[in-house]
Scaffold this motif. Sequence first.
Motif, PDB file in Angstrom:
ATOM      1  N   GLY A  16      32.838  46.158  50.183  1.00  0.00           N
ATOM      2  CA  GLY A  16      33.993  46.051  49.274  1.00  0.00           C
ATOM      3  C   GLY A  16      33.827  44.871  48.338  1.00  0.00           C
ATOM      4  N   LEU A  17      33.457  45.200  47.080  1.00  0.00           N
ATOM      5  CA  LEU A  17      33.191  44.140  46.098  1.00  0.00           C
ATOM      6  C   LEU A  17      34.104  44.290  44.891  1.00  0.00           C
ATOM      7  N   GLY A  18      35.402  44.315  45.157  1.00  0.00           N
ATOM      8  CA  GLY A  18      36.383  44.262  44.079  1.00  0.00           C
ATOM      9  C   GLY A  18      36.558  42.809  43.653  1.00  0.00           C
ATOM     10  N   ARG A  19      37.712  42.530  43.044  1.00  0.00           N
ATOM     11  CA  ARG A  19      37.948  41.148  42.573  1.00  0.00           C
ATOM     12  C   ARG A  19      37.844  40.138  43.706  1.00  0.00           C
ATOM     13  N   MET A  20      38.524  40.426  44.825  1.00  0.00           N
ATOM     14  CA  MET A  20      38.501  39.474  45.943  1.00  0.00           C
ATOM     15  C   MET A  20      37.170  39.512  46.681  1.00  0.00           C
ATOM     16  N   ASN A  39      29.193  48.618  48.089  1.00  0.00           N
ATOM     17  CA  ASN A  39      30.472  48.918  47.439  1.00  0.00           C
ATOM     18  C   ASN A  39      30.485  50.387  47.060  1.00  0.00           C
ATOM     19  N   ARG A  40      31.678  51.000  47.140  1.00  0.00           N
ATOM     20  CA  ARG A  40      31.790  52.429  46.814  1.00  0.00           C
ATOM     21  C   ARG A  40      31.217  52.702  45.429  1.00  0.00           C
ATOM     22  N   THR A  41      31.553  51.851  44.458  1.00  0.00           N
ATOM     23  CA  THR A  41      30.950  51.948  43.122  1.00  0.00           C
ATOM     24  C   THR A  41      29.760  50.985  43.121  1.00  0.00           C
ATOM     25  N   PRO A  42      28.531  51.534  43.244  1.00  0.00           N
ATOM     26  CA  PRO A  42      27.386  50.666  43.579  1.00  0.00           C
ATOM     27  C   PRO A  42      27.120  49.543  42.575  1.00  0.00           C
ATOM     28  N   SER A  70      34.671  43.667  55.893  1.00  0.00           N
ATOM     29  CA  SER A  70      35.163  44.582  54.862  1.00  0.00           C
ATOM     30  C   SER A  70      36.312  43.961  54.096  1.00  0.00           C
ATOM     31  N   MET A  71      36.376  44.320  52.807  1.00  0.00           N
ATOM     32  CA  MET A  71      37.420  43.788  51.922  1.00  0.00           C
ATOM     33  C   MET A  71      37.740  44.892  50.926  1.00  0.00           C
ATOM     34  N   VAL A  72      38.615  45.827  51.350  1.00  0.00           N
ATOM     35  CA  VAL A  72      38.929  46.971  50.499  1.00  0.00           C
ATOM     36  C   VAL A  72      40.415  47.013  50.191  1.00  0.00           C
ATOM     37  N   LEU A  73      40.802  47.991  49.381  1.00  0.00           N
ATOM     38  CA  LEU A  73      42.129  47.946  48.764  1.00  0.00           C
ATOM     39  C   LEU A  73      43.298  48.110  49.736  1.00  0.00           C
ATOM     40  N   ASP A  74      43.270  49.204  50.522  1.00  0.00           N
ATOM     41  CA  ASP A  74      44.502  49.567  51.232  1.00  0.00           C
ATOM     42  C   ASP A  74      44.193  50.325  52.526  1.00  0.00           C
ATOM     43  N   SER A 106      41.014  42.894  54.410  1.00  0.00           N
ATOM     44  CA  SER A 106      41.936  43.589  53.499  1.00  0.00           C
ATOM     45  C   SER A 106      43.383  43.366  53.929  1.00  0.00           C
ATOM     46  N   THR A 107      44.302  43.481  52.975  1.00  0.00           N
ATOM     47  CA  THR A 107      45.720  43.437  53.335  1.00  0.00           C
ATOM     48  C   THR A 107      46.162  44.867  53.618  1.00  0.00           C
ATOM     49  N   VAL A 108      46.335  45.160  54.892  1.00  0.00           N
ATOM     50  CA  VAL A 108      46.670  46.528  55.322  1.00  0.00           C
ATOM     51  C   VAL A 108      47.772  46.470  56.368  1.00  0.00           C
TER      52      VAL A 108
HETATM   53  N1  LIG Z   1      43.514  39.914  44.315  1.00  0.00           N
HETATM   54  C1  LIG Z   1      44.199  39.055  45.052  1.00  0.00           C
HETATM   55  O1  LIG Z   1      44.753  38.058  44.544  1.00  0.00           O
HETATM   56  C2  LIG Z   1      44.289  39.246  46.546  1.00  0.00           C
HETATM   57  C3  LIG Z   1      44.618  38.157  47.343  1.00  0.00           C
HETATM   58  C4  LIG Z   1      44.645  38.299  48.738  1.00  0.00           C
HETATM   59  C5  LIG Z   1      44.370  39.551  49.307  1.00  0.00           C
HETATM   60  N2  LIG Z   1      44.078  40.613  48.489  1.00  0.00           N
HETATM   61  C6  LIG Z   1      43.780  41.896  49.149  1.00  0.00           C
HETATM   62  O2  LIG Z   1      42.378  42.097  49.052  1.00  0.00           O
HETATM   63  C7  LIG Z   1      42.090  43.498  49.027  1.00  0.00           C
HETATM   64  C8  LIG Z   1      41.214  43.794  47.807  1.00  0.00           C
HETATM   65  O3  LIG Z   1      41.952  43.400  46.653  1.00  0.00           O
HETATM   66  P1  LIG Z   1      41.251  43.229  45.230  1.00  0.00           P
HETATM   67  O4  LIG Z   1      42.185  42.449  44.392  1.00  0.00           O
HETATM   68  O5  LIG Z   1      39.835  42.785  45.413  1.00  0.00           O
HETATM   69  O6  LIG Z   1      41.274  44.763  44.745  1.00  0.00           O
HETATM   70  P2  LIG Z   1      40.281  45.499  43.744  1.00  0.00           P
HETATM   71  O7  LIG Z   1      39.675  44.546  42.775  1.00  0.00           O
HETATM   72  O8  LIG Z   1      41.026  46.672  43.242  1.00  0.00           O
HETATM   73  O9  LIG Z   1      39.083  46.003  44.718  1.00  0.00           O
HETATM   74  C9  LIG Z   1      39.341  47.015  45.649  1.00  0.00           C
HETATM   75  C10 LIG Z   1      38.073  47.276  46.467  1.00  0.00           C
HETATM   76  O10 LIG Z   1      38.353  48.325  47.408  1.00  0.00           O
HETATM   77  C11 LIG Z   1      37.395  49.368  47.196  1.00  0.00           C
HETATM   78  N3  LIG Z   1      37.996  50.658  47.529  1.00  0.00           N
HETATM   79  C12 LIG Z   1      39.179  51.166  47.083  1.00  0.00           C
HETATM   80  N4  LIG Z   1      39.406  52.378  47.612  1.00  0.00           N
HETATM   81  C13 LIG Z   1      38.319  52.645  48.407  1.00  0.00           C
HETATM   82  C14 LIG Z   1      37.948  53.742  49.233  1.00  0.00           C
HETATM   83  N5  LIG Z   1      38.745  54.825  49.364  1.00  0.00           N
HETATM   84  N6  LIG Z   1      36.786  53.662  49.907  1.00  0.00           N
HETATM   85  C15 LIG Z   1      35.992  52.574  49.798  1.00  0.00           C
HETATM   86  N7  LIG Z   1      36.269  51.517  49.025  1.00  0.00           N
HETATM   87  C16 LIG Z   1      37.430  51.548  48.348  1.00  0.00           C
HETATM   88  C17 LIG Z   1      37.016  49.270  45.745  1.00  0.00           C
HETATM   89  O11 LIG Z   1      35.813  49.956  45.491  1.00  0.00           O
HETATM   90  P3  LIG Z   1      35.437  50.434  43.980  1.00  0.00           P
HETATM   91  O12 LIG Z   1      34.799  49.235  43.315  1.00  0.00           O
HETATM   92  O13 LIG Z   1      34.519  51.565  44.186  1.00  0.00           O
HETATM   93  O14 LIG Z   1      36.731  50.845  43.321  1.00  0.00           O
HETATM   94  C18 LIG Z   1      36.886  47.751  45.616  1.00  0.00           C
HETATM   95  O15 LIG Z   1      35.693  47.298  46.193  1.00  0.00           O
HETATM   96  C19 LIG Z   1      43.446  44.223  48.999  1.00  0.00           C
HETATM   97  O16 LIG Z   1      43.791  44.631  50.295  1.00  0.00           O
HETATM   98  C20 LIG Z   1      44.383  43.134  48.507  1.00  0.00           C
HETATM   99  O17 LIG Z   1      45.710  43.361  48.933  1.00  0.00           O
HETATM  100  C21 LIG Z   1      44.009  40.496  47.134  1.00  0.00           C
END
Ligand SMILES: NC(=O)c1ccc[n+]([C@@H]2O[C@H](COP(=O)([O-])OP(=O)(O)OC[C@H]3O[C@@H](n4cnc5c(N)ncnc54)[C@H](OP(=O)(O)O)[C@@H]3O)[C@@H](O)[C@H]2O)c1
Length: 311
Positions: A16-20, A39-42, A70-74, A106-108
Amino acid sequence: MTNADALQGVEIAWVGLGRMGSAMASRLLASGVDLAVWNRTPERADALVARGARRLRSLGEAGACDVVFSMVLDDAALDSLHDGESGLFGAAHPGAGSARVWIDGSTVSPAASERAARAAAEAGAAFVAAPISGNPAVVEAGQAIFAISGDDAGLEVAEAIGLAIGRAVHRVGSRTEASVIKLCVNALLSVTMQSLAEVAVLADRAGVSRALLMEFLNDSAIGSPFTRYKTAPVVTLDFPPAFTPEGQRKDVRLALELARALEVPLPVLATTEVAYSSLVSGGLGEGKDFAALILEVARDAGHQLRPEELR
Ligand SMILES: NC(=O)c1ccc[n+]([C@@H]2O[C@H](COP(=O)([O-])OP(=O)(O)OC[C@H]3O[C@@H](n4cnc5c(N)ncnc54)[C@H](OP(=O)(O)O)[C@@H]3O)[C@@H](O)[C@H]2O)c1
């Protein structure tokens, strides 16, 4: 034993390589650990691979590393990681499922953490819930903190990873207590953002500069790191996304679901859910940080905000 000792010779698979996830994995890699990434999107793994992380081609390959973080969305994303043959513990890759520990940041919901813990246990791995407090900029500055709870066998390595990324790790239990704590903290944060948006619109309508309001507020007893992070967007009306309105609403809804299941009325948070839903459905929050809630509050008040300079 130091952190470095606990991570010596351990290959960590980052999922899981989103923003966080990107900000966290980047700090972990910089601390010198042996890191592999998926990451799902390589393409989102390219920057870390260029810096020396090993590219994983599948979740099964991740599940064959010593430790998975792991660090994914939901909830749905977390469920998908341990679902079926192509998941972390599926048989689609030789060695898959041999990980000793799975840590999820992840926050779940506590229920999703429990499902992941069960899947890990069936594969013989320890599970630790390790939600994080801090946005990507806070992570980059090394100031994020973790709450961790789960199986004893995973707590030490989870703590070592947490301290390689952030500044503190709080051990809060042996099951999914960390998820509950994270939802409580985020619920308060969501309500605080709404209240901050409301008073900023009120001051603005009264002809008082939002920059002056925030300067005084941040110096008062109610000022906090959070009000200081959100000062720039509230004043300048520039909202680079640290966390999206959809993400914030997801956390509000998780806290409300937990509250409903436990028969705890949360009337203030219920109102906040409506505010974030309006922000999402009305489109004002699109591509923005959840601090854009101030635009929604101003629209409800029929009030036109203008960007101001930060003081
Ligand atoms: N941003 C913040 O300030 C913050 C602070 C504390 C905690 N968090 C928590 O951290 C987690 C990630 O947040 P983020 O801000 O990094 O979100 P984000 O940038 O939207 O990244 C989401 C990540 O989850 C992956 N993902 C989503 N659906 C998926 C699926 N069905 N299967 C596999 N991978 C999947 C995405 O992959 P793709 O790249 O392929 O889309 C991406 O790597 C969340 O639980 C959030 O609540 C966020």
